[in-house]
Enzyme design. Structure first.
Site, PDB file in Angstrom:
ATOM      1  N   GLY A  52      28.652  27.970   4.500  1.00  0.00           N
ATOM      2  CA  GLY A  52      29.278  28.384   5.758  1.00  0.00           C
ATOM      3  C   GLY A  52      29.463  27.290   6.791  1.00  0.00           C
ATOM      4  N   GLU A 107      24.414  25.137  11.795  1.00  0.00           N
ATOM      5  CA  GLU A 107      24.660  26.447  11.181  1.00  0.00           C
ATOM      6  C   GLU A 107      26.000  27.015  11.642  1.00  0.00           C
ATOM      7  OE1 GLU A 107      24.006  28.471   9.010  1.00  0.00           O
ATOM      8  OE2 GLU A 107      21.883  28.840   8.660  1.00  0.00           O
ATOM      9  N   ASP A 108      26.580  27.839  10.789  1.00  0.00           N
ATOM     10  CA  ASP A 108      27.773  28.571  11.164  1.00  0.00           C
ATOM     11  C   ASP A 108      27.419  29.757  12.059  1.00  0.00           C
ATOM     12  OD1 ASP A 108      26.384  29.686   9.036  1.00  0.00           O
ATOM     13  OD2 ASP A 108      28.148  30.201   7.856  1.00  0.00           O
ATOM     14  N   ASP A 111      22.404  35.420  12.465  1.00  0.00           N
ATOM     15  CA  ASP A 111      22.502  36.878  12.493  1.00  0.00           C
ATOM     16  C   ASP A 111      21.112  37.418  12.822  1.00  0.00           C
ATOM     17  OD1 ASP A 111      22.631  39.650  11.261  1.00  0.00           O
ATOM     18  OD2 ASP A 111      24.674  39.019  10.875  1.00  0.00           O
ATOM     19  N   PHE A 160      30.603  42.097  11.498  1.00  0.00           N
ATOM     20  CA  PHE A 160      30.782  41.134  10.413  1.00  0.00           C
ATOM     21  C   PHE A 160      32.044  40.321  10.689  1.00  0.00           C
ATOM     22  CE2 PHE A 160      31.804  39.489   6.234  1.00  0.00           C
ATOM     23  CZ  PHE A 160      30.556  39.041   5.833  1.00  0.00           C
ATOM     24  N   ASP A 167      32.713  33.802   5.010  1.00  0.00           N
ATOM     25  CA  ASP A 167      33.499  34.482   3.980  1.00  0.00           C
ATOM     26  C   ASP A 167      33.211  35.969   3.897  1.00  0.00           C
ATOM     27  OD1 ASP A 167      30.817  33.996   2.898  1.00  0.00           O
ATOM     28  OD2 ASP A 167      31.643  34.845   1.054  1.00  0.00           O
ATOM     29  N   ARG A 173      37.287  31.715   4.088  1.00  0.00           N
ATOM     30  CA  ARG A 173      36.548  30.580   4.663  1.00  0.00           C
ATOM     31  C   ARG A 173      37.477  29.565   5.322  1.00  0.00           C
ATOM     32  NH1 ARG A 173      31.125  30.557   2.915  1.00  0.00           N
ATOM     33  NH2 ARG A 173      30.746  31.393   0.832  1.00  0.00           N
TER      34      ARG A 173
HETATM   35  P1  XMP Z   1      20.355  35.750   8.896  1.00  0.00           P
HETATM   36  O1  XMP Z   1      20.435  37.250   9.035  1.00  0.00           O
HETATM   37  O2  XMP Z   1      19.214  35.319   8.059  1.00  0.00           O
HETATM   38  O3  XMP Z   1      21.665  35.430   8.090  1.00  0.00           O
HETATM   39  O4  XMP Z   1      20.411  35.078  10.258  1.00  0.00           O
HETATM   40  C1  XMP Z   1      22.306  34.233   8.197  1.00  0.00           C
HETATM   41  C2  XMP Z   1      23.331  34.086   7.103  1.00  0.00           C
HETATM   42  O5  XMP Z   1      23.958  35.334   6.766  1.00  0.00           O
HETATM   43  C3  XMP Z   1      25.351  35.153   6.654  1.00  0.00           C
HETATM   44  N1  XMP Z   1      26.029  35.953   7.673  1.00  0.00           N
HETATM   45  C4  XMP Z   1      27.349  36.172   7.747  1.00  0.00           C
HETATM   46  N2  XMP Z   1      28.358  35.747   6.965  1.00  0.00           N
HETATM   47  N3  XMP Z   1      29.900  36.914   8.343  1.00  0.00           N
HETATM   48  C5  XMP Z   1      29.635  36.141   7.275  1.00  0.00           C
HETATM   49  O6  XMP Z   1      30.572  35.759   6.594  1.00  0.00           O
HETATM   50  C6  XMP Z   1      28.939  37.383   9.174  1.00  0.00           C
HETATM   51  O7  XMP Z   1      29.234  38.084  10.144  1.00  0.00           O
HETATM   52  C7  XMP Z   1      27.590  36.983   8.854  1.00  0.00           C
HETATM   53  N4  XMP Z   1      26.388  37.239   9.458  1.00  0.00           N
HETATM   54  C8  XMP Z   1      25.469  36.595   8.679  1.00  0.00           C
HETATM   55  C9  XMP Z   1      25.595  33.681   6.872  1.00  0.00           C
HETATM   56  O8  XMP Z   1      25.661  33.053   5.612  1.00  0.00           O
HETATM   57  C10 XMP Z   1      24.399  33.177   7.604  1.00  0.00           C
HETATM   58  O9  XMP Z   1      24.094  31.822   7.340  1.00  0.00           O
HETATM   59 MG    MG Z   2      25.938  31.477   4.901  1.00  0.00          MG
END
Ligand code: XMP
Ligand code: MG
Length: 188
Positions: A52, A107-108, A111, A160, A167, A173
């Site tokens: 990401g 980080e992208d 969450d 999301f 993705d 992506r």
């Molecule tokens: P956590 O919950 O551990 O998750 O902070 C982080 C990873 O989950 C993916 N992620 C997403 N990917 N759209 C995405 O495409 C989203 O809205 C989303 N939210 C979480 C992402 O890989 C991130 O690093």
């Molecule tokens: Mg990710």
């Protein structure tokens, strides 16, 4: 300049644009200036989390006016379904020994924060001189753990999102913006 996928190309798959290409670019320039200032006179290693963070790493690194080194990690969250469990497996480790280094995780999106919180304690145990986090996006309402994030691009709603590295089933992506998808894309 290249053309890039636009909103019209997305047809009915796109619900809305949350963060435009222009807003992302402007924000990364701002964050890069802060990073340049904060790390002045120190060697910085930026660590991108695959896949990401590829876009953020590429654009952030080019907005910096100091030389940095770049390394990559790939991790996977174990657990049921698509939700992060906090149990993490390293798929690709760093090539760099980070002991004594100034490290910035890029980080992208954050969450729940569970993946990143695991990564921070993992990298923290390797004895870096400093360890900080930069994320383009953060979902404050989804946070399950408190993480001290030094550089945040945008706080977004708990939805999301795809694009700019993110993705859905490995698609979208390469969108230059961040947006949400119409329900029919998910088979809804
Ligand atoms: P956590 O919950 O551990 O998750 O902070 C982080 C990873 O989950 C993916 N992620 C997403 N990917 N759209 C995405 O495409 C989203 O809205 C989303 N939210 C979480 C992402 O890989 C991130 O690093
Ligand atoms: Mg990710």
């Amino acid at each position: 300049m290249y053309r890039a996928v636009n909103e019209i190309d997305m047809g009915t798959d796109l619900e809305k644009v949350l963060v435009s290409k222009e807003d992302i670019e402007a924000k990364l320039v701002e964050l890069a200036a802060e990073i340049d200032r904060d790390y002045a006179g120190r060697d910085l290693l930026i660590v991108g989390v695959l896949k990401g963070a590829v876009m953020v790493m590429a654009d952030l690194a080019r907005a910096l006016s100091s030389n940095v080194t770049m390394d990559w990690m790939a991790v996977s969250s174990y657990g049921a379904g698509t939700k992060s469990s906090g149990v993490v497996r390293i798929l690709k480790d760093l090539d760099t020994d980070i002991a004594g280094r100034h490290v910035l995780i890029v980080e992208d999106i954050i969450d729940s924060g569970l993946t990143l919180s695991w990564l921070i304690s993992n990298l923290g145990s390797r004895g870096p001189a400093s360890l900080e986090v930069c994320t383009l996006l953060r979902k404050p309402e989804a946070a399950k753990v408190e993480i001290d994030v030094k550089y945040t691009g945008f706080d977004i709603p708990n939805e999301f999102v795809v694009g700019y590295g993110l993705d859905y089933a490995e698609k979208y992506r390469n969108l230059p913006f961040v947006g949400t998808l119409a329900p029919h894309v998910y088979g809804g």
